[in-house]
Scaffold this active site. Structure first.
Site, PDB file in Angstrom:
ATOM      1  N   ASN A  65       0.881  -9.146  -6.431  1.00 31.67           N
ATOM      2  CA  ASN A  65       0.627  -8.223  -7.531  1.00 31.67           C
ATOM      3  C   ASN A  65       1.323  -8.648  -8.822  1.00 31.67           C
ATOM      4  O   ASN A  65       2.556  -8.597  -8.912  1.00 31.67           O
ATOM      5  CB  ASN A  65       1.091  -6.826  -7.109  1.00 31.67           C
ATOM      6  CG  ASN A  65       0.748  -5.767  -8.127  1.00 31.67           C
ATOM      7  OD1 ASN A  65       0.142  -6.033  -9.152  1.00 31.67           O
ATOM      8  ND2 ASN A  65       1.149  -4.551  -7.852  1.00 31.67           N
TER       9      ASN A  65
ATOM     10  N   PRO B 261      11.740 -12.974  -1.879  1.00 33.31           N
ATOM     11  CA  PRO B 261      10.720 -13.346  -0.884  1.00 33.31           C
ATOM     12  C   PRO B 261       9.824 -12.162  -0.550  1.00 33.31           C
ATOM     13  O   PRO B 261      10.254 -11.003  -0.547  1.00 33.31           O
ATOM     14  CB  PRO B 261      11.551 -13.768   0.334  1.00 33.31           C
ATOM     15  CG  PRO B 261      12.902 -14.088  -0.214  1.00 33.31           C
ATOM     16  CD  PRO B 261      13.103 -13.169  -1.381  1.00 33.31           C
ATOM     17  N   ARG B 262       8.587 -12.461  -0.247  1.00 35.46           N
ATOM     18  CA  ARG B 262       7.610 -11.426   0.066  1.00 35.46           C
ATOM     19  C   ARG B 262       7.959 -10.681   1.349  1.00 35.46           C
ATOM     20  O   ARG B 262       7.803  -9.466   1.447  1.00 35.46           O
ATOM     21  CB  ARG B 262       6.217 -12.058   0.181  1.00 35.46           C
ATOM     22  CG  ARG B 262       5.133 -11.137   0.730  1.00 35.46           C
ATOM     23  CD  ARG B 262       4.830 -10.001  -0.203  1.00 35.46           C
ATOM     24  NE  ARG B 262       3.723  -9.188   0.301  1.00 35.46           N
ATOM     25  CZ  ARG B 262       3.325  -8.056  -0.258  1.00 35.46           C
ATOM     26  NH1 ARG B 262       3.940  -7.591  -1.328  1.00 35.46           N
ATOM     27  NH2 ARG B 262       2.305  -7.388   0.250  1.00 35.46           N
TER      28      ARG B 262
ATOM     29  N   GLU C 242       0.820  -1.205   0.000  1.00 36.75           N
ATOM     30  CA  GLU C 242       0.000   0.000   0.000  1.00 36.75           C
ATOM     31  C   GLU C 242       0.859   1.261   0.000  1.00 36.75           C
ATOM     32  O   GLU C 242       0.494   2.269  -0.608  1.00 36.75           O
ATOM     33  CB  GLU C 242      -0.925  -0.003   1.219  1.00 36.75           C
ATOM     34  CG  GLU C 242      -2.015  -1.061   1.190  1.00 36.75           C
ATOM     35  CD  GLU C 242      -1.507  -2.453   1.568  1.00 36.75           C
ATOM     36  OE1 GLU C 242      -2.235  -3.426   1.351  1.00 36.75           O
ATOM     37  OE2 GLU C 242      -0.358  -2.563   2.049  1.00 36.75           O
TER      38      GLU C 242
ATOM     39  N   GLY D 198      11.650  -2.650  -1.149  1.00 38.93           N
ATOM     40  CA  GLY D 198      11.194  -1.624  -2.078  1.00 38.93           C
ATOM     41  C   GLY D 198      11.809  -1.673  -3.458  1.00 38.93           C
ATOM     42  O   GLY D 198      11.583  -0.762  -4.259  1.00 38.93           O
ATOM     43  N   GLU D 199      12.585  -2.708  -3.790  1.00 35.91           N
ATOM     44  CA  GLU D 199      13.264  -2.763  -5.083  1.00 35.91           C
ATOM     45  C   GLU D 199      12.637  -3.741  -6.071  1.00 35.91           C
ATOM     46  O   GLU D 199      13.065  -3.799  -7.222  1.00 35.91           O
ATOM     47  CB  GLU D 199      14.743  -3.115  -4.907  1.00 35.91           C
ATOM     48  CG  GLU D 199      15.576  -1.997  -4.331  1.00 35.91           C
ATOM     49  CD  GLU D 199      17.060  -2.197  -4.584  1.00 35.91           C
ATOM     50  OE1 GLU D 199      17.688  -1.298  -5.178  1.00 35.91           O
ATOM     51  OE2 GLU D 199      17.584  -3.260  -4.191  1.00 35.91           O
TER      52      GLU D 199
ATOM     53  N   GLU E  46       2.760  -5.433 -11.934  1.00 30.55           N
ATOM     54  CA  GLU E  46       4.075  -4.842 -12.146  1.00 30.55           C
ATOM     55  C   GLU E  46       4.876  -5.548 -13.238  1.00 30.55           C
ATOM     56  O   GLU E  46       5.394  -4.883 -14.138  1.00 30.55           O
ATOM     57  CB  GLU E  46       4.846  -4.812 -10.829  1.00 30.55           C
ATOM     58  CG  GLU E  46       4.273  -3.806  -9.837  1.00 30.55           C
ATOM     59  CD  GLU E  46       5.066  -3.733  -8.553  1.00 30.55           C
ATOM     60  OE1 GLU E  46       5.689  -4.752  -8.177  1.00 30.55           O
ATOM     61  OE2 GLU E  46       5.090  -2.660  -7.926  1.00 30.55           O
TER      62      GLU E  46
END
Length: 436
Positions: free
Chosen positions: A346, A271-272, A62, A321-322, A349
């Site tokens: 998601n 990994p998430r 988010e 964040g990459e 992307e």
């Protein structure tokens, strides 16, 4: 009395789940920061000279999602400060890096005392909740203080809807207090209405996920990351992103078998959850691969106990964040959380970059997007490990097919953009006007 009843319910839930929370804190280092904000609502005090918008984005997904909305709000309401709150430590880390111009804090838990203190300290002119952050005490107290609250990019999966139906007596007043609900599609609108939201205050604006994605493989961040990857000229990249256990183990097994047929392909795992970075690095080495870690740039050797080794390191993106940049390096994508019961992550992307994409069978979180991408022949669904291997094998072998499917995905994503502008139009009546 309502607030007291909600507090008691929260305290009971906290008591029940406290052993799990303690375990995760000791095992993974979670829940160690932000206690002053979470428990007591001690958010940064507002500068009275500037209007303020409070945006709550629960976690990393988010936080990244709201980037185009933050930019639109800054342009539409110049001079307004923006406070971004998040629930997770990883979300906080990404928010502080992605939005240096904004204040960032942990969101208070929805107790009356913490939310009341937070609202009194922040004194927001507008509160923006992202996707499904419907906290009854926050909404009740904000309404009492005449602070408008809007929901953006609203989503309500079937699973969440079935669970929330049991809480309808509490949720209906909360939903009715929202000035506007900007939701992603008609299905979500109908579910919110069934839970008691005022249909006159619900507008279908589309998904902000499409607006925030990057699609330029030649952008400076993608080119910079590419130059730092330990890959040889002519090598292609299979990126498995947002993975959950045991998906990494499944992908490593498939990759070992396919690497014999397609030696010019390399694998990257992402990994998430950050707390699993070390676990996945160890798994890679135990499976006979060296591992290159993005965080340090170092290569760690395969475990000496492995019976079969591969000299080329598997790439591990163990930074926050990459991933949205890394998809721009990929030639083939697998989106995780879809071979497990997680409901998928998601896939917009990789599609935006024109990457031929495969998902597993469990994508309930993105059902409508998956259906649309499948109709556009831009996404393939693997029912199990064997089908995933067969699909990856076929796409690795057929460059033209891989590129055609990728381009269809990119075209679909571009055709869906515009939700940010529609959302801004809906909430414009409540935007503060700077006096500076």
């Amino acid at each position: 009395m309502i607030g007291l009843a909600i507090n008691l319910a929260y305290l009971l839930a906290l008591l029940v789940f406290s052993p799990l929370l303690i375990y995760r804190r000791l095992k993974h280092g979670k829940y160690r920061a932000g206690w002053s904000e979470k428990l007591w609502g001690r958010l940064p005090r507002r500068d009275a000279k500037e209007p303020l918008i409070w945006i709550h984005a629960v976690s990393v997904g988010e936080v990244l999602l709201i980037e185009p909305l933050v930019q639109a709000l800054e342009a539409a309401s110049p001079g307004t400060r923006i406070l971004i709150t998040t629930t997770t430590s990883t979300g906080w880390d990404v928010a502080t890096k992605r939005y240096p111009q904004c204040q960032v804090s942990y969101c208070p838990w929805d107790f009356t005392w913490s939310m009341r203190t937070a609202l009194q300290r922040v004194r927001p002119d507008l509160i923006v909740l992202v996707e499904l952050e419907l906290w009854p005490n926050l909404l009740r107290l904000a309404n009492r203080m005449s602070v408008p609250v809007v929901l953006v990019n609203g989503r309500l999966s079937e699973r969440s809807y079935l669970g929330y139906r049991w809480l309808k007596p509490v949720l209906t007043p909360a939903l009715r207090s929202l000035r506007m609900l900007c939701v992603q599609n008609d299905e979500y609108r109908d579910r919110f209405t069934a839970l008691g939201a005022d249909g006159n205050n619900i507008v279908v604006t589309g998904s902000l996920k499409f607006d925030g994605v990057r699609c330029d493989r030649e952008s400076p961040p993608v080119k910079a990351m590419s130059s730092q990857m330990p890959m040889q000229s002519g090598e292609l990249l299979w990126l498995a992103g947002s993975t959950h256990a045991p998906e990494e183990d499944i992908i490593l097994g498939i990759y070992r078998r396919l690497a014999r047929k397609h030696p010019n392909w390399r694998l990257m795992l992402v990994p998430r959850h950050a707390e699993r970075f070390e676990e996945v690095s160890r798994l890679i080495r135990e499976r006979g691969f060296a591992v290159w870690e993005r965080a340090t740039g170092n290569v760690l050797p395969a475990s000496s106990s492995s019976s079969e080794t591969d000299p080329r390191p598997v790439l591990l993106l163990n930074t926050l964040g990459e991933l949205s940049t890394a998809w721009g390096l990929a030639d083939l994508a697998f989106v995780g959380g879809s071979l497990t019961s997680r409901g998928g992550q998601n896939m917009i992307e990789p599609a935006a970059y024109g990457v031929s994409t495969i998902v597993g069978p469990n994508t309930a979180n993105f059902r409508q997007i998956v259906e649309a991408l499948v109709r556009a022949d831009a996404l393939q669904i693997a029912g199990d490990e064997q089908q995933l291997e067969a699909l990856a094998d076929a796409l690795m072998a057929d460059t033209d097919l891989r590129r055609r499917r990728g381009e269809r995905g990119r075209e679909f994503v571009l055709s869906q953009q515009g939700a940010t502008e529609r959302t801004l139009d809906c909430i414009r009546p409540w935007l503060p006007i700077s006096k500076g």
